[in-house]
Design a protein around this motif. Structure first.
Motif, short mmCIF file in Angstrom:
data_model
loop_
_atom_site.label_atom_id
_atom_site.label_comp_id
_atom_site.label_asym_id
_atom_site.label_seq_id
_atom_site.Cartn_x
_atom_site.Cartn_y
_atom_site.Cartn_z
N LYS A 13 -3.01 7.02 2.03
CA LYS A 13 -2.71 8.45 2.01
C LYS A 13 -1.24 8.71 1.77
O LYS A 13 -0.87 9.57 0.97
N SER A 14 -0.39 8.01 2.51
CA SER A 14 1.06 8.16 2.35
C SER A 14 1.76 6.97 3.00
O SER A 14 1.16 6.26 3.81
N VAL A 15 3.02 6.80 2.61
CA VAL A 15 3.83 5.71 3.15
C VAL A 15 5.17 6.29 3.58
O VAL A 15 5.85 6.96 2.80
N ASP A 16 5.54 6.04 4.83
CA ASP A 16 6.85 6.41 5.35
C ASP A 16 7.79 5.26 4.98
O ASP A 16 7.70 4.17 5.55
N LEU A 17 8.68 5.49 4.02
CA LEU A 17 9.53 4.41 3.52
C LEU A 17 10.44 3.83 4.61
O LEU A 17 10.73 2.64 4.59
N LYS A 18 10.87 4.66 5.55
CA LYS A 18 11.72 4.13 6.63
C LYS A 18 10.95 3.13 7.48
O LYS A 18 11.48 2.10 7.89
N LYS A 19 9.67 3.41 7.75
CA LYS A 19 8.83 2.48 8.51
C LYS A 19 8.44 1.27 7.66
O LYS A 19 8.30 0.16 8.17
#
Length: 160
Positions: A13-19
């Motif tokens: 669905k989505s990716v948190d680049l910081k994580k």
């Protein structure tokens, strides 16, 4: 499988680049024809300009072979950060984040959009068989040739 290859990859669905950024161990991948690699790691570092420094570390020839580090730049191609473009010399390659642990970011499955290559990566040099089987099933459903997937050997005493 032909039907899966004819449609776009179904991505996370989505990716948190910081994580997402940090060190990952490559546990399984469709092997490259030119080299076998050991202690394979990928380190992603978010840069101030929003691009990602991608460091690919591995040992050639065996678990204690010569360490090689390749540095390249990546950037997101979608607002959801589910497609990443990697610059390798004058060429680019797009990768999709097919599945990711949305809670802890402990594991993920990535693949090229043309389904030529895929990777199962983890924050640790091992993965439970339950998660491994779940990711393999997902890659099969997306049309990857899993018969070509090989494990990557890791030396538990090596940091890359």
């Amino acid at each position: 499988m032909g039907q899966a290859k004819s449609r776009p990859l179904k991505l996370a669905k989505s990716v948190d680049l910081k994580k997402f950024c940090g060190k990952w161990y490559v546990l399984w991948r469709i092997s490259y024809p030119y080299a076998s690699k050991y202690n394979e790691q990928e380190i992603f570092s978010l840069q101030p300009d929003g691009k990602i420094l991608f460091e690919h570390k591995f040992h050639e020839g065996g678990l204690n072979g010569e360490q090689v580090t390749v540095k390249e730049i990546m950037w997101s191609m979608t607002p959801e950060n589910t497609i990443l473009r990697q610059m390798s010399g004058p060429e680019t390659q797009d990768y999709g984040v097919i599945d990711i642990d949305e809670q802890t970011y402990d594991w993920a499955a990535l693949g090229t959009l043309d389904r030529s290559y895929c990777w199962i990566i983890s924050r640790k040099p091992f993965l439970s068989s339950k998660i491994h089987n779940q990711l393999i099933s997902k890659l099969i459903a997306e049309g990857f040739q899993i018969t070509k997937v090989d494990p990557v050997l890791h030396n538990p005493f090596s940091d890359a």
